[in-house]
Design a protein around this motif. Structure first.
Motif, short mmCIF file in Angstrom:
data_model
loop_
_atom_site.label_atom_id
_atom_site.label_comp_id
_atom_site.label_asym_id
_atom_site.label_seq_id
_atom_site.Cartn_x
_atom_site.Cartn_y
_atom_site.Cartn_z
N TYR A 1 -12.20 0.86 3.85
CA TYR A 1 -11.71 -0.27 4.74
C TYR A 1 -10.29 -0.10 5.19
CZ TYR A 1 -11.15 -4.95 6.24
OH TYR A 1 -10.75 -6.31 6.79
N GLY A 2 -9.49 -0.01 4.39
CA GLY A 2 -8.13 -0.33 4.96
C GLY A 2 -7.35 1.03 4.16
N LYS A 3 -6.17 1.47 5.01
CA LYS A 3 -5.10 2.36 4.37
C LYS A 3 -3.70 1.93 3.98
CE LYS A 3 -4.97 6.36 6.02
NZ LYS A 3 -4.65 7.56 7.02
N VAL A 4 -3.48 1.96 2.79
CA VAL A 4 -2.03 1.34 2.11
C VAL A 4 -0.86 1.88 2.73
CG1 VAL A 4 -0.87 1.02 0.04
CG2 VAL A 4 -3.47 1.07 0.12
N CYS B 1 -0.47 -3.57 1.04
CA CYS B 1 -0.31 -3.82 2.59
C CYS B 1 -0.77 -3.11 3.28
CB CYS B 1 1.45 -3.86 3.09
SG CYS B 1 2.53 -4.75 1.77
N LEU B 2 -1.94 -3.45 4.04
CA LEU B 2 -2.98 -2.43 4.78
C LEU B 2 -2.54 -2.41 6.48
CD1 LEU B 2 -6.32 -3.73 3.15
CD2 LEU B 2 -4.70 -2.01 2.45
N GLY B 3 -2.43 -1.36 6.92
CA GLY B 3 -2.15 -1.25 8.35
C GLY B 3 -3.52 -0.84 9.16
N PRO B 4 -3.39 -0.43 10.43
CA PRO B 4 -4.56 -0.38 11.13
C PRO B 4 -5.08 0.96 10.62
CG PRO B 4 -2.50 0.27 12.43
CD PRO B 4 -1.96 -0.40 11.18
#
Length: 330
Positions: free
Chosen positions: A210-213, A246-249
């Motif tokens: 879903y998301g990248k740290v 903290c997740l980025g695009p």
């Protein structure tokens, strides 16, 4: 009183002997002590005189022997039964390595010399020292990036005292590498959707993350400016160090330029869609803290209370199912 010599006369001391010959017997008496050495016949080689080893050399040899025995003694002390004694520190080695599927368990290991064939991993950081065995669930230790796993290292055989240490495999694979999908969550790792539970680490090479740290910090306020969403780690065994991810695009995290499917009956929030497909109903043009920050091209907004950036600014592409149903009237 000793008279001065005149011309070729010699000066005699009180014993009646010429200077430089003290110790010789008086005239007419046989010499005392061993006889003088007999000179070799003319032309014969002179026998070599025996050499004495200097005392300084003997002292150095003795010191070297003591040092050597001391080194051997230390080596024997440190490697009894293949174990290495003394406090555990960074750069020491253990006999346990970690695979990609090791999960969150904390296995036991023994400290060994790094040159020992049994050495499998190197200590990056010692996080705790305990004198009794620990049971049940524990909070995740604060390990540095690149950690492949956490282990309880015993020093003395039969003792329950141990060190909790973050280690990295001496050889690959490395579950702790960014995006690998194993070990502890850190920068560069990917996580699953946390809508129905806690985010779980996933390999970034797959398509189900879903998301990248982009950062792991103590609070949301410490997240970098490019953060779009956050997740918070929880533990049943105590507090978690740096619990905010903290997740980025990327992945399922919506960013500017992404399009969404019809949110009318979506569960868990809007989902991504290909912008050129009929399923795309709107395009994201901003993710902000308030509607006042949306750009002028935004035609609609969606709000998620409590989110890091609660307002999603959208530009409508096609009518949603709800709008179609309302247009039917009745």
């Amino acid at each position: 009183m000793v008279p001065y010599a005149e011309d070729d006369q010699e000066v005699f001391d009180v014993y009646g002997q010429p200077p430089g010959q003290q110790g010789q017997p008086p005239y007419g008496q046989p010499p005392q002590g061993p006889p003088p050495p007999v000179p070799p016949p003319m032309g014969a080689p002179v026998p070599p005189q025996p050499r004495k080893t200097p005392k300084v050399v003997l002292a150095v040899i003795g010191l070297a022997a003591v040092v050597f025995m001391g080194v051997v003694g230390v080596a024997i002390f440190q490697n009894v039964n293949g174990r290495v004694s003394g406090p555990l520190e960074a750069d020491h080695c253990v006999d346990k390595s970690f695979a990609m599927d090791s999960g969150s368990r904390i296995p036991a290991s023994e400290r060994v010399d790094c040159d020992d064939p049994k050495a499998k991993a190197k200590v990056l950081k010692v996080t705790a020292k305990r004198t009794t065995a620990a049971f049940g669930m524990r909070s995740e230790p604060d390990c540095p990036e690149g950690t492949d796993g956490v282990t309880n290292v015993t020093i003395t055989e039969g003792s329950t005292a141990h060190y909790e240490a973050c280690v990295r495999n001496l050889e690959g694979p490395h579950p702790g590498d960014p995006g690998a999908g194993g070990a502890l969550l850190s920068v560069g790792d990917c996580v699953s959707d946390g809508s129905f539970g806690f985010g779980k680490e996933k390999p970034c090479t797959g398509d189900d993350w879903y998301g990248k740290v982009i950062a792991r910090v103590e609070s949301e306020a410490a997240c970098p400016a490019q953060t779009l969403e956050t997740m918070k780690l929880r533990s049943f065994g105590g507090n978690v160090a740096r619990p905010v991810l903290c997740l980025g695009p990327g992945g399922g995290v919506l960013a500017n330029g992404d399009c969404i499917t019809d949110p009318s009956f979506a569960v868990g929030g809007p989902k991504k869609a290909e912008c050129d497909r009929p399923t795309a109903v709107a395009q994201v043009v901003g993710r902000v803290k308030s509607t006042a920050e949306c750009p002028s091209e935004a035609t609609h907004t969606m709000t998620a209370e409590g989110a890091f950036r609660p307002v999603m600014c959208l530009k409508k592409l096609r009518p949603t199912l709800s709008e179609k149903l309302r247009s039917l009237g009745g």
